[in-house]
Design an enzyme around this catalytic site. Structure first.
Site, mmCIF file in Angstrom:
data_model
loop_
_atom_site.group_PDB
_atom_site.id
_atom_site.type_symbol
_atom_site.label_atom_id
_atom_site.label_comp_id
_atom_site.label_asym_id
_atom_site.label_seq_id
_atom_site.Cartn_x
_atom_site.Cartn_y
_atom_site.Cartn_z
ATOM 1 N N ASP A 29 0.858 -1.187 0.000
ATOM 2 C CA ASP A 29 0.000 0.000 0.000
ATOM 3 C C ASP A 29 0.901 1.247 0.000
ATOM 4 O OD1 ASP A 29 -1.662 2.109 0.548
ATOM 5 O OD2 ASP A 29 -2.569 1.219 2.349
ATOM 6 N N GLU A 79 30.198 6.693 5.836
ATOM 7 C CA GLU A 79 30.245 5.263 6.137
ATOM 8 C C GLU A 79 30.207 4.491 4.832
ATOM 9 O OE1 GLU A 79 26.495 3.593 7.725
ATOM 10 O OE2 GLU A 79 25.921 5.675 8.066
ATOM 11 N N CYS A 111 26.048 7.239 10.848
ATOM 12 C CA CYS A 111 25.544 8.566 10.441
ATOM 13 C C CYS A 111 26.071 9.691 11.325
ATOM 14 C CB CYS A 111 24.018 8.578 10.471
ATOM 15 S SG CYS A 111 23.309 7.413 9.328
ATOM 16 N N HIS A 233 18.740 13.896 12.940
ATOM 17 C CA HIS A 233 19.180 12.948 11.908
ATOM 18 C C HIS A 233 17.902 12.260 11.428
ATOM 19 C CE1 HIS A 233 20.739 9.604 9.777
ATOM 20 N NE2 HIS A 233 20.266 8.733 10.657
ATOM 21 N N LYS A 242 9.195 10.589 16.302
ATOM 22 C CA LYS A 242 9.038 9.569 17.340
ATOM 23 C C LYS A 242 9.850 9.932 18.575
ATOM 24 C CE LYS A 242 8.681 5.657 14.069
ATOM 25 N NZ LYS A 242 7.420 4.961 14.227
ATOM 26 N N ASN A 275 17.451 8.781 2.973
ATOM 27 C CA ASN A 275 18.498 8.843 4.004
ATOM 28 C C ASN A 275 19.839 9.112 3.337
ATOM 29 O OD1 ASN A 275 20.050 8.634 6.282
ATOM 30 N ND2 ASN A 275 19.445 6.526 6.796
ATOM 31 N N SER A 309 24.022 4.764 14.123
ATOM 32 C CA SER A 309 23.790 3.419 14.646
ATOM 33 C C SER A 309 25.096 2.794 15.110
ATOM 34 C CB SER A 309 23.198 2.533 13.547
ATOM 35 O OG SER A 309 21.848 2.831 13.378
HETATM 36 P P1 HMG Z 1 8.721 -2.028 8.255
HETATM 37 O O1 HMG Z 1 8.689 -3.243 9.103
HETATM 38 O O2 HMG Z 1 8.713 -2.198 6.794
HETATM 39 O O3 HMG Z 1 7.523 -1.054 8.537
HETATM 40 O O4 HMG Z 1 10.016 -1.213 8.713
HETATM 41 P P2 HMG Z 1 6.433 -1.047 9.729
HETATM 42 O O5 HMG Z 1 5.556 -2.210 9.621
HETATM 43 O O6 HMG Z 1 7.141 -0.779 11.047
HETATM 44 O O7 HMG Z 1 5.636 0.261 9.291
HETATM 45 C C1 HMG Z 1 6.223 1.506 9.300
HETATM 46 C C2 HMG Z 1 5.146 2.527 9.655
HETATM 47 O O8 HMG Z 1 4.176 2.563 8.602
HETATM 48 C C3 HMG Z 1 4.361 2.173 10.926
HETATM 49 O O9 HMG Z 1 4.063 3.378 11.571
HETATM 50 C C4 HMG Z 1 3.093 1.548 10.372
HETATM 51 O O10 HMG Z 1 1.992 1.646 11.251
HETATM 52 C C5 HMG Z 1 2.882 2.396 9.136
HETATM 53 P P3 HMG Z 1 4.685 3.692 13.037
HETATM 54 O O11 HMG Z 1 4.236 2.604 13.926
HETATM 55 O O12 HMG Z 1 6.177 3.669 12.835
HETATM 56 O O13 HMG Z 1 4.146 5.051 13.342
HETATM 57 N N1 HMG Z 1 2.051 1.739 8.119
HETATM 58 C C6 HMG Z 1 1.109 2.391 7.403
HETATM 59 N N2 HMG Z 1 0.679 3.675 7.431
HETATM 60 C C7 HMG Z 1 -0.307 4.024 6.547
HETATM 61 N N3 HMG Z 1 -0.878 3.148 5.681
HETATM 62 C C8 HMG Z 1 -0.469 1.873 5.632
HETATM 63 C C9 HMG Z 1 0.565 1.445 6.511
HETATM 64 N N4 HMG Z 1 1.205 0.271 6.726
HETATM 65 C C10 HMG Z 1 2.095 0.461 7.709
HETATM 66 N N5 HMG Z 1 -1.035 1.035 4.764
HETATM 67 C C11 HMG Z 1 11.653 0.477 9.013
HETATM 68 C C12 HMG Z 1 10.186 0.188 8.708
HETATM 69 C C13 HMG Z 1 11.844 1.986 9.071
HETATM 70 C C14 HMG Z 1 12.028 -0.143 10.361
HETATM 71 C C15 HMG Z 1 12.509 -0.134 7.866
HETATM 72 O O14 HMG Z 1 12.263 0.546 6.675
HETATM 73 C C16 HMG Z 1 14.002 -0.124 8.149
HETATM 74 O O15 HMG Z 1 14.523 -1.045 8.760
HETATM 75 N N6 HMG Z 1 14.739 0.954 7.723
HETATM 76 C C17 HMG Z 1 16.177 1.059 7.964
HETATM 77 C C18 HMG Z 1 16.514 1.325 9.424
HETATM 78 C C19 HMG Z 1 16.185 2.720 9.894
HETATM 79 O O16 HMG Z 1 15.997 3.641 9.109
HETATM 80 N N7 HMG Z 1 16.173 2.908 11.234
HETATM 81 C C20 HMG Z 1 15.949 4.208 11.813
HETATM 82 C C21 HMG Z 1 16.671 4.432 13.132
HETATM 83 S S1 HMG Z 1 18.396 3.994 13.050
HETATM 84 C C22 HMG Z 1 19.161 5.348 12.272
HETATM 85 O O17 HMG Z 1 18.588 6.389 12.140
HETATM 86 C C23 HMG Z 1 20.557 5.153 11.760
HETATM 87 C C24 HMG Z 1 20.679 4.935 10.263
HETATM 88 O O18 HMG Z 1 20.529 6.158 9.583
HETATM 89 C C25 HMG Z 1 22.026 4.289 9.931
HETATM 90 C C26 HMG Z 1 23.301 4.967 10.389
HETATM 91 O O19 HMG Z 1 23.408 5.485 11.485
HETATM 92 O O20 HMG Z 1 24.266 4.844 9.629
HETATM 93 C C27 HMG Z 1 19.625 3.998 9.744
#
Ligand code: HMG
Length: 391
Positions: A29, A79, A111, A233, A242, A275, A309
């Site tokens: 979706d 990185e 990051c 970030h 959040k 990102n 991270s």
């Molecule tokens: P996921 O499992 O695909 O998604 O992972 P989900 O099921 O958790 O859904 C995401 C959100 O969409 C949720 O909302 C759902 O409810 C909503 P939330 O609970 O978060 O408010 N949702 C919907 N909304 C509207 N209509 C719908 C619908 N379906 C679901 N139909 C995740 C998402 C971001 C975890 C994944 O993409 C991921 O692993 N990304 C990479 C990791 C990341 O970005 N982590 C962030 C923190 S770590 C960080 O910032 C460091 C980093 O930059 C690296 C570094 O430091 O080098 C990553």
């Protein structure tokens, strides 16, 4: 002595994938991507854009002859460096023609790297008044096709000129960092895509913000209500919110509304690029200042949360400088985002899976159909990268 950001700019490749198109193709979706995660478009670099070319492209428009003579220090936070030994900063030093008696280094912690560079630069200028430092954050974020992280990829670079008497943002002295060795996101040397524990990474991010904020507010005596905006970030546009919402719980409606409005302004560029890892926090600052309609004034206090991270976090603060709005590249930034090539799914997947040559010999590279950037990787010969400038 007042030290901070005198000039700043960002660069993103001119190819992107629309995330509604991607969601539909993956059978997801689209609201999950655009509302749930809060991303609209994602930068997808061709093989001719890397950490060096993007960092040089971000820096070029902000440097004049005086800067090139006064820059003593070039720090690239990344990185996704291109060599385990030679720093991307040394390539950028040459491409930009910076005076020879400068030091060029690359720093790494996910990051967080560009913030480490910014703090190094601040200390350097304090010890060497009148000199300047160039701090760059440049990265390509890759989790892989068809992974849950796919929608949170992106690519780009920020460049910041750090000096005394800065014209945009003065960085204050109190800052609080925190380190905890965890595996929320990491990338072993033999992989070109990251490994991530998505939910844990979100929780770690929020925990770091909350814990560091408590210590920062004690040490600085600042309260949430002292800030006009908080920049985060942003691995995706919903993430910072959040962390922000829990600390707004006991604030007045007025404070909460202001910080949430400015939070939304700070996410606009990320929403359209994805990102960019090390540069992300500073992209948020540019998004906020470029989008603000003259409500932010000189001396307004802005908070910054840097998160890498693995994990290292830092909160620091800065104050806008009188006349800061005259030194923003708002029109150029918006033109860069608006004038990009919209890739089809087939083009996106072909570009994503294309690899650089790894063998001996001379390998010219060309992606002229897509890559219109000033600096680009033009060949690899005998394992040495060569860059060209488009005239
Ligand atoms: P996921 O499992 O695909 O998604 O992972 P989900 O099921 O958790 O859904 C995401 C959100 O969409 C949720 O909302 C759902 O409810 C909503 P939330 O609970 O978060 O408010 N949702 C919907 N909304 C509207 N209509 C719908 C619908 N379906 C679901 N139909 C995740 C998402 C971001 C975890 C994944 O993409 C991921 O692993 N990304 C990479 C990791 C990341 O970005 N982590 C962030 C923190 S770590 C960080 O910032 C460091 C980093 O930059 C690296 C570094 O430091 O080098 C990553």
């Amino acid at each position: 002595m007042l030290i901070g950001i005198d000039k700043m700019n960002f660069f993103t490749p001119n190819t992107y994938i629309d995330l509604v198109t991607l969601a539909e193709h993956r059978g997801i979706d689209p609201n999950k991507f655009t509302v749930g995660i809060g991303q609209s478009k994602m930068a997808v670099p061709t093989i001719t854009q890397d950490t060096v070319s993007m960092g040089a492209n971000a820096s070029l428009p902000i440097l004049d002859a005086d800067d090139l003579n006064k820059i003593d220090l070039i720090v690239v936070g990344t990185e996704t460096g291109i060599d385990e030994s030679k720093s991307s900063a040394s390539f950028i030093h040459q491409l930009l023609n910076i005076q020879p008696f400068a030091k060029s280094v690359e720093v790494k912690h996910a990051c967080y790297g560009a913030t480490a560079g910014l703090m190094m630069a601040k200390d350097y200028i304090k010890a060497h008044p009148g000199r300047k430092a160039l701090v760059i954050g440049s990265d390509i974020s890759r989790y892989g096709l068809n992974t849950s992280g796919e929608v949170t990829q992106g690519a780009g670079a920020v460049a910041m000129l750090i000096s005394e008497n800065p014209r945009i943002l003065e960085i204050e002295d109190t800052s609080v960092s925190m380190t905890e060795s965890i595996f929320d996101f990491w990338r072993p040397n033999y992989r070109d895509t990251a490994i991530v524990d998505g939910k844990f990474s979100n929780e770690a991010y929020v925990k770091f913000f909350t814990t560091i904020w408590e210590e920062f507010s004690t040490r600085s005596s600042y309260k949430i209500a002292d800030f006009k905006a908080f920049c985060f970030h942003l691995p995706y546009s919903k993430m910072g919110k959040k962390a922000l919402l829990p600390v707004l719980e006991n604030e007045s409606q007025e404070v909460s509304d202001l910080l949430l409005t400015n939070y939304e302004l700070s996410t606009d560029y990320t929403r359209n690029i994805g990102n960019i890892y090390t540069g992300s926090l500073y992209l948020s600052l540019m998004s906020l200042l470029d989008s603000d309609d003259n409500t932010l004034k000189a001396n307004d206090l802005i908070g910054f949360f840097s998160y890498g991270s693995g994990a290292v976090g830092e909160i620091f603060s800065g104050r806008l400088v009188e006349g800061y709005e005259k030194h923003l590249l708002k029109d150029e930034h918006q033109a860069m985002i608006n004038n990009r090539y919209d890739l089809s799914i087939e083009e996106y997947e072909a570009i994503f899976t294309k690899e650089l040559p790894k063998t001996d010999g001379i390998h010219p590279l060309s992606e002229a159909k897509y890559d219109k950037s000033h600096f680009y990787l033009s060949s690899i010969s005998e394992h040495q990268r060569h860059y060209n400038e488009r005239q």
